[in-house]
Design a protein around this motif. Sequence first.
Motif, PDB file in Angstrom:
ATOM      1  N   HIS A 134       7.649  -5.296   8.373  1.00  0.00           N
ATOM      2  CA  HIS A 134       7.999  -5.423   6.953  1.00  0.00           C
ATOM      3  C   HIS A 134       9.120  -4.451   6.547  1.00  0.00           C
ATOM      4  CE1 HIS A 134       7.095  -6.039   2.642  1.00  0.00           C
ATOM      5  NE2 HIS A 134       7.294  -4.736   2.532  1.00  0.00           N
ATOM      6  N   HIS A 138      13.037  -4.934   4.841  1.00  0.00           N
ATOM      7  CA  HIS A 138      13.755  -4.204   3.784  1.00  0.00           C
ATOM      8  C   HIS A 138      15.055  -3.599   4.338  1.00  0.00           C
ATOM      9  CE1 HIS A 138      10.929  -4.358   0.468  1.00  0.00           C
ATOM     10  NE2 HIS A 138       9.939  -3.859   1.187  1.00  0.00           N
ATOM     11  N   SER A 168      10.159   2.265  -1.369  1.00  0.00           N
ATOM     12  CA  SER A 168       9.321   1.152  -1.835  1.00  0.00           C
ATOM     13  C   SER A 168       8.035   1.732  -2.404  1.00  0.00           C
ATOM     14  CB  SER A 168       9.032   0.206  -0.668  1.00  0.00           C
ATOM     15  OG  SER A 168       8.199   0.855   0.266  1.00  0.00           O
ATOM     16  N   ASP A 340       9.338  -7.123  -2.445  1.00  0.00           N
ATOM     17  CA  ASP A 340       8.905  -7.915  -1.283  1.00  0.00           C
ATOM     18  C   ASP A 340       9.249  -9.399  -1.433  1.00  0.00           C
ATOM     19  OD1 ASP A 340       7.964  -5.578  -0.320  1.00  0.00           O
ATOM     20  OD2 ASP A 340       5.848  -5.986  -0.722  1.00  0.00           O
ATOM     21  N   MET A 344      13.850 -11.710   3.227  1.00  0.00           N
ATOM     22  CA  MET A 344      14.138 -10.540   4.073  1.00  0.00           C
ATOM     23  C   MET A 344      13.410 -10.657   5.414  1.00  0.00           C
ATOM     24  SD  MET A 344      12.020  -7.416   2.286  1.00  0.00           S
ATOM     25  CE  MET A 344      10.289  -7.105   2.692  1.00  0.00           C
TER      26      MET A 344
END
Length: 374
Positions: A134, A138, A168, A340, A344
């Motif tokens: 994840h 980003h 984040s 989110d 991406m």
Amino acid sequence: MSKDNIIITDMGSSASNQHSDKPVLCLGIESSCDETSAAIIDSDKNILAHIIYSQIPEHQKYGGVVPELAARAHILAIDEIIKLTLERANKNIKDIDVIAATAGPGLIGGVLVGWMAATGIADATKKPLIAVNHLEGHALVPRLKSTSASDSATDINVEFPYLLMLASGGHCQILLVRGVGKYELIGQTLDDSAGEAFDKVAKMLGLGYPGGPIVDKRAKEGNTKRFKFPRPLCDKPGCDFSFSGIKTAARILLDKTEETLRDDKFINDFCASFQASVVDCIINRLTNALHDEHVVSAAPKTLVVAGGVAKNSAIRDAMEKLACKFNMEFAAPPMSLCTDNGAMIAWAGLENYKIGNIVKEPVAPRPRWPLTEL
Ligand code: KG4
Ligand code: ZN
């Protein structure tokens, strides 16, 4: 799943490619926190479809994300979101070349939902599967689309190596990004993330969840100099952050002020003063990073911000000024690609696919998965 919470950020199937070499099409799935999202993008950087289903209203009354509720909401939404995404792109699952999904880090119940959906699709269609970190989503999305802070119409091409401020809800790190899968940690928070600080201060003020966008909005109307917040670690060398002291200062200041005196002006000034301290900390730590021998020798040409907190206009503006001082370009993803999202993950999937980083044996999703372990 309430249709009111669905955000569509693509341009529809009309954006489909007209390239002569057939570009690679990737379906990306994100489910690591409180957004169920899917996107179909191609290797020419066209976003054919992008749907984000936000669970925020479901968690708002608890003042933060409830993992069990999030996992259940992902289960209820995931099939429909993938189906809608394919429909908007005017594609059949057989047209997709690569399947990518978040395999961590994040709330494990949610990650499992997206990952199992992706595994099922990849198995059934015999398509390659990419396990996306994840944070790498980003970190790489500025290469899909980026603008400067002062001109959101410019399209900046971000090349390796670049210096990244990744901020984040769960992370706050300065990274030297040398390539796909090649991350060097320059600095990180010793306690809370920047997003957490925004969320907690908003909660103290009774402003709701998530706090970042609300504090950002109120700060625009406020006086940055009315309240004195600390700038933790800013008198020390190094590139690490600490936000818990700012949070404690906020608590103490609030406890000293009777609730009846907390009018709109008070809240705006409080948000502006708090936000200014976060901005100063980020700029102080980034300045040290830009003087760091290791960073200097890598000679990054671009200073980049990514993650949900990258939506903050004061942070974007201050970072653009800093980049200018160091003769660097500044780049930030468009607002819709900061928090989110599935695009991406699809983009990080394509970048990994290009270097052959596809799943060869079963992958167990990870709640913790630092970028330096890729
Ligand atoms: O990247 P993200 O969507 O989720 C994680 O991976 O954690 O980031 C969410 C975080 C939240 O803490 C939210 O308050 C913060 O990003 N955020 C902002 C702004 N918009 C979202 N923080 C400051 N200013 C904003 N405009
Ligand atoms: Zn995130």
